[in-house]
Enzyme design. Sequence first.
Site, PDB file in Angstrom:
ATOM      1  N   HIS A 141       0.815  -1.222   0.000  1.00 28.85           N
ATOM      2  CA  HIS A 141       0.000   0.000   0.000  1.00 28.85           C
ATOM      3  C   HIS A 141       0.847   1.269   0.000  1.00 28.85           C
ATOM      4  O   HIS A 141       0.337   2.361  -0.292  1.00 28.85           O
ATOM      5  CB  HIS A 141      -0.942   0.020   1.206  1.00 28.85           C
ATOM      6  CG  HIS A 141      -2.263   0.662   0.930  1.00 28.85           C
ATOM      7  ND1 HIS A 141      -2.384   1.803   0.157  1.00 28.85           N
ATOM      8  CD2 HIS A 141      -3.525   0.344   1.304  1.00 28.85           C
ATOM      9  CE1 HIS A 141      -3.653   2.154   0.079  1.00 28.85           C
ATOM     10  NE2 HIS A 141      -4.372   1.282   0.761  1.00 28.85           N
ATOM     11  N   ASP A 164      -1.790   2.215  -4.533  1.00 33.76           N
ATOM     12  CA  ASP A 164      -3.069   2.533  -3.904  1.00 33.76           C
ATOM     13  C   ASP A 164      -4.143   1.568  -4.401  1.00 33.76           C
ATOM     14  O   ASP A 164      -3.990   0.900  -5.428  1.00 33.76           O
ATOM     15  CB  ASP A 164      -3.478   3.980  -4.213  1.00 33.76           C
ATOM     16  CG  ASP A 164      -2.517   4.980  -3.592  1.00 33.76           C
ATOM     17  OD1 ASP A 164      -1.941   4.670  -2.535  1.00 33.76           O
ATOM     18  OD2 ASP A 164      -2.327   6.071  -4.178  1.00 33.76           O
TER      19      ASP A 164
END
Length: 544
Positions: free
Chosen positions: A517, A521
């Site tokens: 992450h 995204d």
Amino acid sequence: MMYSARVAHHARKLRQTQNLIRGRTIHVCSSANDVGSVVKSDDISRHCGLGAIDKNDSRKFSSMRSISPNYVPVSRMMTSAVKMSNGNAFWAARSPAPAIGVNYNSQSERNPRQFSTDSAKHATLFQGNIARWLKKEGDKVSTGEVLCEVETDKATVEMECMEEGYLAKILRGDGSSGIKVGEIIAVTVEEESDIAKFKDYSPASDAAPAPPPKETSAPTPPKEKVSQASSAPAEPKVSKPSAPSASGDRIFASPLARKLAEDHSVTLANIRGTGPDGRIVKADIEDYLASPSSSKEVSQAPKAATATVAGLDYTDIPHSQVRKVTAARLLQSKQTIPHYYLTVDTCVDKLMELRSQLNSLQEASGGKRISVNDLVIKAAALALKKVPQCNSSWTNDYIRQFNNVNINVAVQTENGLFVPIVRDADKKGLSRISEEVKNLAQKTKENSLKPEDYEGGTFTVSNLGGPFGIKQFCAIINPPQAGILAVGSAEKRVMPGAGLDQFKFASFMSVTLSCDHRVIDGAIGAEWLKAFKGYIENPETMLL
């Protein structure tokens, strides 16, 4: 005369302070011009990771003669120390060589030669194993000949000879494991007549190999335990607690002594070191273990461990190098990378139809069959080219986005998990990808991968569906990459048709994308899966 006077001066000083330097050995190393240079044995160990030859060892060399009780001249023999290093081996060849493990500090003394093989270095390798020796003691060796096979963290590599000579002594034989980087594994000489002089040679028993990257100091035990141990009655050959060191809480001990103490659950604070500057050496641990007062401390840990497995039948399997590295990297990945997972079902009917047509052409031309995994690799590579944010890596200062699309393919073997690379998979045809994957899989099973076969990947594909029938799973990211695709098996499902009573069958394959992450995204990961699904469900677009 000036150098002779200097040697005599040092001899007088050492005789006056022999109590202060107890436990050290001094060598006088002859140079080409008979210039004596004094080298401390603890300096040798610190710089070379090797043990000095003591006075007992000196009797093995006919050319050695005693100068004084504190000096041992060294032979002018040309010797080479074969040492372990990252990924391959390190050779130190000197002319003339003072003895194994001695480094010159000046480049002006007969221009000493040092050679190293840096083609296969691994940052994760701190120790390795000797798979087998291809040469025997006494064999003549030439430049470029393979001496032995060394098992590294990922594969078995060949260690080549750097100079001509004779293999005088093999110190670590076939199957030797846990050899530290910098440790001597063999000795070579230039003259055949010098082989016999190394027949009974062995490094000093407390010689430490090359120091680890970061030396961790042993924690200071509670003051109560130290005081109790110091107040215990002294026994013959029982080491007492050492006095506080200059650094306050640090206990100085050789790596071999620390390892021996850890194996026997011995507290280093309870032992008085007899080495240089109060350093704890192997002999101190052995004396402590032989004493009656140590039996209680040493026996407590094994009893507690065996009590939990009483009555169980089990087999202890030693960790392989591959298993150790895999465990360390996966633990690092789960602890430092924020994973999240995206799953999508892809219809593979058209993919199976195209594969059948391509295999018919391959069989007619004598080529290798194309697997579903080959098509998945091609689709993943094209999706990475289309969404390059997923073809990236995280660093503390920036996100590195790669222009090359190198796909790691997870391959399971008896020795562990390997991830060989298909380089520039987006630019290669399906037949080329199929051929490379099969060749890499064969090399993996034979444990003959080279560093260029598995280093430099930017994305990983792991397929447990085709070989094992796993429907869906979540894979752990292979650092420093930012994504890995977990591929499940294809299964037929009933799909609703145009009318109320109409239905049809279709084959679907579940894939799960594990994302870092910090780099990818959620929307970017979903965009990549959308592109991948488009290539799988419309495979003809991969051929454009």
